[in-house]
Motif scaffolding. Structure first.
Motif, PDB file in Angstrom:
ATOM      1  N   LYS A   1       0.833  -1.204   0.000  1.00 42.24           N
ATOM      2  CA  LYS A   1       0.000   0.000   0.000  1.00 42.24           C
ATOM      3  C   LYS A   1       0.870   1.256   0.000  1.00 42.24           C
ATOM      4  O   LYS A   1       0.641   2.186  -0.788  1.00 42.24           O
ATOM      5  N   GLN A   2       1.876   1.295   0.873  1.00 40.56           N
ATOM      6  CA  GLN A   2       2.746   2.470   0.927  1.00 40.56           C
ATOM      7  C   GLN A   2       3.547   2.628  -0.367  1.00 40.56           C
ATOM      8  O   GLN A   2       3.750   3.746  -0.850  1.00 40.56           O
ATOM      9  N   ALA A   3       4.002   1.501  -0.929  1.00 42.72           N
ATOM     10  CA  ALA A   3       4.786   1.569  -2.160  1.00 42.72           C
ATOM     11  C   ALA A   3       3.951   2.110  -3.316  1.00 42.72           C
ATOM     12  O   ALA A   3       4.411   2.948  -4.105  1.00 42.72           O
ATOM     13  N   GLU A   4       2.719   1.636  -3.396  1.00 49.98           N
ATOM     14  CA  GLU A   4       1.839   2.074  -4.484  1.00 49.98           C
ATOM     15  C   GLU A   4       1.600   3.575  -4.433  1.00 49.98           C
ATOM     16  O   GLU A   4       1.559   4.254  -5.464  1.00 49.98           O
ATOM     17  N   SER A   5       1.478   4.108  -3.220  1.00 52.02           N
ATOM     18  CA  SER A   5       1.251   5.551  -3.075  1.00 52.02           C
ATOM     19  C   SER A   5       2.474   6.359  -3.508  1.00 52.02           C
ATOM     20  O   SER A   5       2.374   7.564  -3.769  1.00 52.02           O
TER      21      SER A   5
END
Length: 501
Positions: free
Chosen positions: A199-203
């Motif tokens: 999730k953090q990487a996608e953002s």
């Protein structure tokens, strides 16, 4: 008194002889195939098994009780750690006909029987580890008057604190108890971490993950479910391929997930070189050292996050599931995931923590014993004419990668091997517990590919996939216990003699 895994054990016998045993005897290839194909002859013998693959009898009893109490019919009930986990299962399994019921201390997820949704939810629970533990089910049954007694464990105020302290020390002097999170299983630990990390990487615009080496089944499934895109590198020692992928996709690469060494081929990458690539491109490095234990494989100076199944080595008496995540203070990439991951974890049930606290004091001595015993067994295997391949942490093909971090004489308890001859004849005649798992005080042999990747064995494309990864369907993964090395060797030799007749 020590429990030995040497000898012949009846089909379905739980091991050890305790209510919440995670190992179960599968003594012949016929039994093994029956287990995978859900043959009633095999399944009806099993009151327990590896918990994420076999419903423990206490969980079955609790489901039956709740169904009778509610008058529920036409729905399959799954017992899940909490309501949020149920909602995750509904989302990822597209289970739009599911219902959630809050129970005391857990939740029920009800899905229409005999549907694709039910099958998807069942597999999701296996891979994510969000189901409740058999000890929780047992305590609910006792509270509701459905059983008369439950397991007794030694009470203590802070069992989780003891577990975190010992696991922190195992990772090295730079790790402290507050750097350690505990989950209900190793699979749940990885699932919670990867949900937060992806999730953090996608953002941040990073949507590509690298699987370095042939990873454990649940890790593969979770990454396929949650990652935007994955790249598989079968041989973790092929740093040239890793560098080529970074050169082509660098800004997109969210991170690398690897095992050090891998399960079951015990391959070890050049972790320092992989770390340098991750530093250059600001990519997360997740490492799982479970195969030899984090006490042996000292990866905390290089990994951003360390995943570890405490069911192995720490739970060496073979009757408790648990996992850990370690976030080294020196890694900003890892530390920024800690809070979000903690909120997603299914915490271990207190009964499991108490049982783990009873046996984790054996952790260091068991590992030292395994470090002493395994080289003797490997020497025997490598010198036997009916063994055509042996894989362990110090195999020459690892080019010193493992020894560079672990030092000498720290192999842990696992060696995998292939026999030269009939797998069935060897397996059926081996006088040793044959079961899932490893890292127990009793020796056992796991027919790894049959248990982890049976679907691949059943198709030509699956067999080709295994071949590309260097995995024989007939690979045996041996876990040495605290029996004398000569006794373990004698048992393996008896199985191998069946190939000479």
């Amino acid at each position: 008194m020590m429990t030995s895994g040497l000898g012949r054990f009846a089909l379905g016998r739980p091991f050890p002889d305790r209510e919440h045993a995670v190992c179960v005897s599968l003594p012949t290839v016929r039994d093994l195939v029956g287990y995978e194909e859900k043959d009633p002859r095999v399944l009806e013998t099993m009151a327990s098994g590896y918990p994420r693959f076999v419903r423990h009898r206490r969980i079955v009893q609790l489901i039956d009780y709740l169904d009778r109490k509610s008058g529920e019919d036409g729905m399959t009930r799954f017992l899940v750690s909490d309501q949020e986990a149920c909602e995750e299962a509904i989302l990822y399994c597209s289970a739009d006909q599911a219902r959630v019921i809050r129970e005391t201390g857990f939740s029920s997820l009800l899905v229409p029987k005999g549907t694709d949704q039910s099958e998807r939810v069942s597999m999701f629970l296996q891979h994510s580890g969000i189901g409740i533990s058999s000890r929780r089910a047992e305590d609910v049954l006792l509270r509701e008057g459905q059983i008369q007694s439950a397991e007794s464990t030694t009470l203590m105020d802070d069992p989780a604190g003891l577990v975190r302290e010992i696991i922190a020390k195992a990772h090295g002097p730079e790790i402290f108890p507050e750097d350690v999170l505990l989950g209900s299983s190793g699979a749940n630990a990885f699932y919670a971490l990867f949900r937060e990390a992806s999730k953090q990487a996608e953002s941040s615009g990073k949507d590509l993950w690298i699987r370095l080496g042939w990873l454990y089944l649940d890790t593969i499934e979770v990454m396929d479910l949650l990652a935007g895109e994955t790249v598989q590198i079968d041989d973790p020692r092929d740093c040239g391929k890793v560098e080529a992928i970074f050169n082509e996709y660098g800004p997109r690469i969210a991170g690398i997930v690897t095992e050090f060494p891998t399960n079951p081929l015990m391959q070890a990458c050049d972790l320092q070189r992989i770390r340098s690539l991750c530093e250059k491109w600001n990519s997360l490095l997740v490492v799982d050292p479970t195969m030899t234990s984090p006490k042996n494989a000292k990866v905390s100076g290089l990994a951003d996050v360390i995943v570890n199944s405490l069911t192995k080595y720490a739970g060496c008496e073979g009757d408790v599931m648990m996992g850990s995540l370690v976030f080294p203070s020196g890694s900003d990439r890892g530390r920024k995931l800690l809070e979000g991951t903690a909120s997603r974890l299914c915490p271990p049930y207190r009964g499991d923590l108490l049982r783990m606290a009873e046996q984790i004091p054996l952790y260091n001595d068991f590992i030292e014993n395994a470090n002493h015993s395994l080289p003797h067994v490997v020497s025997f295997l490598e010198g036997h004419s009916k063994v055509k391949a042996v894989y362990w942490a110090y195999q020459s093909s690892n080019q010193g990668n493992f020894e560079e971090l672990a030092g000498p004489d720290r192999p842990g308890c696992v060696a995998s091997f292939e026999v030269d001859g009939s797998f069935k004849d060897f397996y059926d005649n081996l006088p040793m517990l044959k079961s899932p798992s490893f890292g127990t005080r009793f020796s056992l042999c796991c027919p790894y590919v049959y248990l982890a990747h049976y679907k691949l064995i059943k198709s030509e494309t699956g067999l080709e996939e295994l071949k590309r990864a260097g995995l024989s369907p007939f690979l045996c993964r041996l876990s040495v216990g605290t029996e004398q090395p000569d006794q373990i060797i004698d048992a393996v030799d008896e199985g191998l003699r069946a190939l000479e007749q």
